[in-house]
Design an enzyme around this catalytic site. Structure first.
Site, PDB file in Angstrom:
ATOM      1  N   CYS A 175      16.255 -26.321 -69.478  1.00  0.00           N
ATOM      2  CA  CYS A 175      17.565 -25.772 -69.141  1.00  0.00           C
ATOM      3  C   CYS A 175      18.471 -25.735 -70.371  1.00  0.00           C
ATOM      4  CB  CYS A 175      18.172 -26.680 -68.083  1.00  0.00           C
ATOM      5  SG  CYS A 175      19.884 -26.363 -67.844  1.00  0.00           S
TER       6      CYS A 175
HETATM    7  N1  LIG Z   1      19.296 -25.659 -61.549  1.00  0.00           N
HETATM    8  C1  LIG Z   1      19.837 -25.141 -62.608  1.00  0.00           C
HETATM    9  O1  LIG Z   1      20.528 -25.779 -63.377  1.00  0.00           O
HETATM   10  C2  LIG Z   1      19.637 -23.693 -62.920  1.00  0.00           C
HETATM   11  C3  LIG Z   1      18.604 -23.010 -62.365  1.00  0.00           C
HETATM   12  N2  LIG Z   1      18.373 -21.701 -62.701  1.00  0.00           N
HETATM   13  C4  LIG Z   1      17.255 -21.017 -62.070  1.00  0.00           C
HETATM   14  O2  LIG Z   1      17.082 -19.731 -62.641  1.00  0.00           O
HETATM   15  C5  LIG Z   1      16.772 -18.770 -61.646  1.00  0.00           C
HETATM   16  C6  LIG Z   1      17.755 -17.641 -61.738  1.00  0.00           C
HETATM   17  O3  LIG Z   1      19.002 -18.103 -61.235  1.00  0.00           O
HETATM   18  P1  LIG Z   1      20.229 -17.112 -60.955  1.00  0.00           P
HETATM   19  O4  LIG Z   1      20.635 -16.515 -62.248  1.00  0.00           O
HETATM   20  O5  LIG Z   1      21.238 -17.794 -60.158  1.00  0.00           O
HETATM   21  O6  LIG Z   1      19.532 -16.061 -60.003  1.00  0.00           O
HETATM   22  P2  LIG Z   1      19.716 -14.517 -59.917  1.00  0.00           P
HETATM   23  O7  LIG Z   1      19.474 -13.916 -61.232  1.00  0.00           O
HETATM   24  O8  LIG Z   1      18.899 -14.083 -58.749  1.00  0.00           O
HETATM   25  O9  LIG Z   1      21.261 -14.432 -59.572  1.00  0.00           O
HETATM   26  C7  LIG Z   1      21.670 -14.587 -58.269  1.00  0.00           C
HETATM   27  C8  LIG Z   1      22.942 -13.846 -57.987  1.00  0.00           C
HETATM   28  O10 LIG Z   1      24.020 -14.671 -58.316  1.00  0.00           O
HETATM   29  C9  LIG Z   1      24.785 -14.048 -59.358  1.00  0.00           C
HETATM   30  N3  LIG Z   1      25.116 -15.145 -60.261  1.00  0.00           N
HETATM   31  C10 LIG Z   1      24.280 -15.893 -60.987  1.00  0.00           C
HETATM   32  N4  LIG Z   1      24.937 -16.826 -61.690  1.00  0.00           N
HETATM   33  C11 LIG Z   1      26.235 -16.652 -61.374  1.00  0.00           C
HETATM   34  C12 LIG Z   1      27.424 -17.290 -61.763  1.00  0.00           C
HETATM   35  N5  LIG Z   1      27.392 -18.307 -62.662  1.00  0.00           N
HETATM   36  N6  LIG Z   1      28.583 -16.885 -61.241  1.00  0.00           N
HETATM   37  C13 LIG Z   1      28.602 -15.841 -60.372  1.00  0.00           C
HETATM   38  N7  LIG Z   1      27.520 -15.188 -59.964  1.00  0.00           N
HETATM   39  C14 LIG Z   1      26.348 -15.578 -60.463  1.00  0.00           C
HETATM   40  C15 LIG Z   1      23.895 -13.007 -59.962  1.00  0.00           C
HETATM   41  O11 LIG Z   1      24.591 -11.902 -60.471  1.00  0.00           O
HETATM   42  P3  LIG Z   1      24.661 -11.638 -62.054  1.00  0.00           P
HETATM   43  O12 LIG Z   1      23.291 -11.943 -62.623  1.00  0.00           O
HETATM   44  O13 LIG Z   1      25.027 -10.211 -62.159  1.00  0.00           O
HETATM   45  O14 LIG Z   1      25.721 -12.565 -62.546  1.00  0.00           O
HETATM   46  C16 LIG Z   1      23.091 -12.564 -58.773  1.00  0.00           C
HETATM   47  O15 LIG Z   1      23.772 -11.629 -57.984  1.00  0.00           O
HETATM   48  C17 LIG Z   1      16.752 -19.516 -60.316  1.00  0.00           C
HETATM   49  O16 LIG Z   1      15.435 -19.841 -60.025  1.00  0.00           O
HETATM   50  C18 LIG Z   1      17.546 -20.769 -60.597  1.00  0.00           C
HETATM   51  O17 LIG Z   1      17.106 -21.857 -59.832  1.00  0.00           O
HETATM   52  C19 LIG Z   1      19.175 -21.055 -63.575  1.00  0.00           C
HETATM   53  C20 LIG Z   1      20.209 -21.694 -64.195  1.00  0.00           C
HETATM   54  C21 LIG Z   1      20.557 -23.066 -63.864  1.00  0.00           C
HETATM   55  N1  LIG Z   2      19.477 -24.261 -66.366  1.00  0.00           N
HETATM   56  C1  LIG Z   2      18.248 -23.929 -65.997  1.00  0.00           C
HETATM   57  N2  LIG Z   2      17.610 -24.708 -65.115  1.00  0.00           N
HETATM   58  C2  LIG Z   2      16.405 -24.322 -64.744  1.00  0.00           C
HETATM   59  C3  LIG Z   2      15.779 -23.184 -65.246  1.00  0.00           C
HETATM   60  N3  LIG Z   2      14.584 -23.057 -64.653  1.00  0.00           N
HETATM   61  C4  LIG Z   2      14.488 -24.104 -63.814  1.00  0.00           C
HETATM   62  N4  LIG Z   2      15.566 -24.862 -63.864  1.00  0.00           N
HETATM   63  C5  LIG Z   2      15.858 -26.100 -63.149  1.00  0.00           C
HETATM   64  O1  LIG Z   2      15.144 -27.183 -63.749  1.00  0.00           O
HETATM   65  C6  LIG Z   2      14.479 -27.925 -62.723  1.00  0.00           C
HETATM   66  C7  LIG Z   2      13.284 -28.701 -63.266  1.00  0.00           C
HETATM   67  O2  LIG Z   2      13.753 -29.700 -64.147  1.00  0.00           O
HETATM   68  P1  LIG Z   2      12.796 -30.724 -64.912  1.00  0.00           P
HETATM   69  O3  LIG Z   2      13.730 -31.590 -65.660  1.00  0.00           O
HETATM   70  O4  LIG Z   2      12.038 -31.486 -63.860  1.00  0.00           O
HETATM   71  O5  LIG Z   2      11.892 -29.965 -65.798  1.00  0.00           O
HETATM   72  C8  LIG Z   2      14.115 -26.851 -61.727  1.00  0.00           C
HETATM   73  O6  LIG Z   2      13.783 -27.361 -60.460  1.00  0.00           O
HETATM   74  C9  LIG Z   2      15.399 -26.008 -61.711  1.00  0.00           C
HETATM   75  O7  LIG Z   2      16.389 -26.524 -60.890  1.00  0.00           O
HETATM   76  C10 LIG Z   2      16.467 -22.406 -66.198  1.00  0.00           C
HETATM   77  O8  LIG Z   2      15.968 -21.396 -66.718  1.00  0.00           O
HETATM   78  N5  LIG Z   2      17.693 -22.823 -66.541  1.00  0.00           N
END
Ligand SMILES: NC(=O)C1=CN([C@@H]2O[C@H](COP(=O)(O)OP(=O)(O)OC[C@H]3O[C@@H](n4cnc5c(N)ncnc54)[C@H](OP(=O)(O)O)[C@@H]3O)[C@@H](O)[C@H]2O)C=CC1
Ligand SMILES: Nc1nc2c(ncn2[C@@H]2O[C@H](COP(=O)(O)O)[C@@H](O)[C@H]2O)c(=O)[nH]1
Length: 327
Positions: A175
């Site tokens: 991340c």
């Molecule tokens: N657990 C974590 O810390 C994180 C996990 N991830 C993982 O990465 C993958 C992609 O995630 P994600 O980008 O949410 O999925 P998507 O690209 O499917 O975005 C989902 C929707 O939410 C909008 N969106 C995303 N982020 C934001 C934001 N910060 N504020 C407002 N709208 C938002 C997007 O629009 P638009 O793209 O146009 O903004 C889209 O419409 C998932 O599997 C997720 O679990 C990603 C980052 C952090």
């Molecule tokens: N910020 C982001 N978080 C992500 C992304 N892809 C996955 N994830 C999150 O990480 C955990 C796994 O964490 P780990 O420490 O066990 O390796 C996963 O379940 C998601 O919630 C990403 O691209 N960006």
């Protein structure tokens, strides 16, 4: 302001042992409609979970969540799992096509036992609307929503109808959310979990930042019912992803779901790719996790996971080791 600490800052304090052997300790957990051998679930990421692993996990009473990055494959996946008498556990996003997908599942009577809304910033109306839509059309499915990092978010998603919420914004190994946005629970994930657990009335999944098996017990102590694990489960023999050889050693790729590799474009990138040293068989790791958790239970002075929830702890700031030192 709350106390801020993370996994490496905490040690749990042992209680008197009440078992003759660690094998007496029961690591199973009821989560939603089913009981599983461990309170641990592989991350729903493309380099951690695939269809054949999902089948093996379900057949062997482990929880799994299939990722959402093969959209067209989801219906055949549900059908094939259920035809084999196994539970189906899928992920969805929140874009418009996902609303139609849920309606189609209902129309075709393809009801997954578990659905996870998998979004980076889960405290949003987009997720709340999707929770309502899923609960309206597929009320029988156990619905997990996330990710969140605050008690307010847990409350709102639960009130909207989520059956469990997933806590963790930015603590993951691949991340880069913290660096790119300045936000998240990276560096204080365990304290965030503690805060969220005060508000939760339904199960919590701790997601991200698990670097050692002991972190699983710590997550349970601070309120998790289930723990999502990415990097520790990646790079096994059975794991999806490319294998490379370097200086006579084998490595496997592990990349973030919001990385350029996953997205195929450099837009809103919040994840990176790394190569993790090959770890052997995933089945052996699961056995080791079970044994370590049985040992945790015995140190907690009990016979089951519940006994971990009430143990005392001390904050030993930075005195163990930093799990991310090898980054
Ligand atoms: N657990 C974590 O810390 C994180 C996990 N991830 C993982 O990465 C993958 C992609 O995630 P994600 O980008 O949410 O999925 P998507 O690209 O499917 O975005 C989902 C929707 O939410 C909008 N969106 C995303 N982020 C934001 C934001 N910060 N504020 C407002 N709208 C938002 C997007 O629009 P638009 O793209 O146009 O903004 C889209 O419409 C998932 O599997 C997720 O679990 C990603 C980052 C952090
Ligand atoms: N910020 C982001 N978080 C992500 C992304 N892809 C996955 N994830 C999150 O990480 C955990 C796994 O964490 P780990 O420490 O066990 O390796 C996963 O379940 C998601 O919630 C990403 O691209 N960006």
């Amino acid at each position: 302001m709350t106390d801020v600490f993370d996994y490496e800052d905490i040690q749990l304090i042992p209680n008197k042992c009440i078992v003759k052997s660690r094998s007496e300790c029961d690591t199973s957990i009821q989560f939603g409609p089913r009981k599983f051998k461990l309170p641990v679930v592989p991350a729903n990421m493309q380099t951690v979970m695939n269809e054949s692993l999902a089948e093996w996990f379900a057949a062997n009473d482990y929880f799994y969540i299939m990722h959402r990055f093969n959209e067209a494959g989801r219906k055949p996946f549900i059908k094939s799992m259920q035809d084999k008498g196994l539970f189906a556990s899928i992920s969805v996003g929140v874009k418009d096509n996902e609303y139609t997908f849920i309606e189609e599942l209902k129309a075709e009577n393809l009801i997954p036992e578990y659905i996870t809304i998998d979004i980076a910033h889960g405290h949003s109306d987009q997720v709340i609307n999707m929770i309502r839509h899923i609960k309206q059309h597929l009320p029988e499915s156990f619905l997990i929503a996330g990710n969140v990092g605050t008690p307010e978010a847990v409350r709102e998603l639960e009130n909207a109808g989520a059956d469990a919420t997933k806590v963790g914004i930015g603590p993951g190994r691949v991340c880069i959310t913290k660096i790119k946005t300045g936000f998240g629970t990276g560096g204080w994930q365990l304290a965030a979990l503690k805060l969220c657990s005060k508000a939760a009335r339904k199960p919590l999944i701790a997601d991200g930042g698990i670097r050692t098996h002991g972190d699983i017990a710590k997550s349970i102590r601070f309120g998790a019912s289930m723990i999502m694990v990415g990097s520790l489960f990646a790079a096994h023999e059975e794991s999806p992803g490319e294998t490379i050889e370097k200086d006579g050693k084998l490595y496997k790729e592990y990349f973030g779901s919001a990385s350029e590799f996953q997205k195929g474009e450099r837009k809103n990138v919040e994840g990176k790719k790394m190569f993790v040293e090959h770890k052997g068989s995933l089945k052996d790791t699961l056995i080791e996790i079970e044994q370590d958790l049985q040992s945790s239970i015995s140190y907690a002075g009990g016979k089951d996971l519940e006994s971990i929830r009430t143990v005392d702890y001390v904050v030993v700031k930075n005195s163990i080791f930093n799990g991310d030192m090898d980054r």
